[in-house]
Design an enzyme around this catalytic site. Sequence first.
Site, short mmCIF file in Angstrom:
data_model
loop_
_atom_site.label_atom_id
_atom_site.label_comp_id
_atom_site.label_asym_id
_atom_site.label_seq_id
_atom_site.Cartn_x
_atom_site.Cartn_y
_atom_site.Cartn_z
NE ARG A 80 -1.19 2.98 2.75
CZ ARG A 80 -0.46 3.73 3.09
NH1 ARG A 80 -0.69 4.72 1.45
NH2 ARG A 80 0.10 3.80 3.99
CG ASP A 81 3.10 4.33 2.98
OD1 ASP A 81 2.66 5.10 2.09
OD2 ASP A 81 3.77 4.70 4.02
CG HIS A 109 4.20 4.58 9.08
ND1 HIS A 109 3.46 3.66 7.78
CD2 HIS A 109 4.03 5.93 8.38
CE1 HIS A 109 3.41 4.06 7.31
NE2 HIS A 109 3.80 5.54 6.77
CG HIS A 120 7.98 7.79 5.04
ND1 HIS A 120 7.87 7.26 3.84
CD2 HIS A 120 6.84 7.07 5.48
CE1 HIS A 120 6.65 6.88 3.94
NE2 HIS A 120 6.23 6.90 4.38
CB CYS A 176 3.39 10.10 1.18
SG CYS A 176 1.73 11.26 1.41
CG ASN A 209 7.22 2.49 4.62
OD1 ASN A 209 6.31 3.21 3.60
ND2 ASN A 209 6.07 3.58 4.77
ZN ZN Z 1 3.56 6.11 4.94
#
Ligand code: ZN
Length: 293
Positions: free
Chosen positions: A10-11, A202, A204, A235, A244
């Site tokens: 996803r990300d 979370h 990055h 993003c 990430n």
């Molecule tokens: Zn993220």
Amino acid sequence: MIEICEVGPRDGLQNEPKLVSTETKVELINKLVDSGIRIIEVASFVNKKVVPQMADAEEVLRLVPKRADVRYGGLVLSRSGLERALQTDVDFLHVVTTTSDSFNLRNAKRTVEQAVQELTKVIEEGSALKGVAGVIGTSFGCPFEGEVPLSRVLNVAESFLKAGCTEITLADTTGMANPLQVQKITTAFKQEFGNNLTLGLHFHNTRGLGIANILAGYQAGVTRFDSSIGGLGGCPFAPKAVGNVCTEDMVNMFKGMNVETGTDLEGLIETAKWLERSMDKTLDGMLMKAGIS
Ligand code: ZN
């Protein structure tokens, strides 16, 4: 024991301009499950025109391996997203807002207060049927507003928990966190909400501090971390946000520290290399290049 929430599908992929086929996504998820990953964010129920890479969310969820010990998450930003998510077999909803009006207006065209109001209804409705994790973006700073007051992060978390979230993830959307700040925010969070709440982090790797921040979180008592295979990610709304924290690099760190992750490091490296070939682009992971020492 560390719990990993793999966010690569996803990300990791959502910022990828070249469309990745549903088949490749499903194969990636299969390989991650085979390597021991048990929590995976696989899809995002957002506007298909804005994020075309996630347009196949329903199809991906239909095709992923169904296993009782694997939990699939889907990101929801609005009521229409919730309606789509509830039509699928998704196990968990990841409901997201940021803590900065400037960022939120760009990202979701509404202020934080408006977002929290709408998302409160989404969480209340969603939590009757699924688990809901609240994700609080820009918790460690906003690229447009700078430092984000801790009270604002705690307030959003409180609203999310009251509405029915059972987990909270603090996200460093644009890679502004540092280890001391991680320790401070994590400690404040545990003081406010207690140790029983599942708190995830979370990060990055935008400024190279991703893994240092993971270690700081771990030392402050956090055991749930988001990461993405090969360090994929970014993003679409965050300027210069790179990937990430890389899953296999993080697993390698914990393995060296004798901390169990429940995953197979070699399998993860093979998966990262396979993905690099499938996507025909160099990924940011370090271990996949250097090998296991
Ligand atoms: Zn993220």
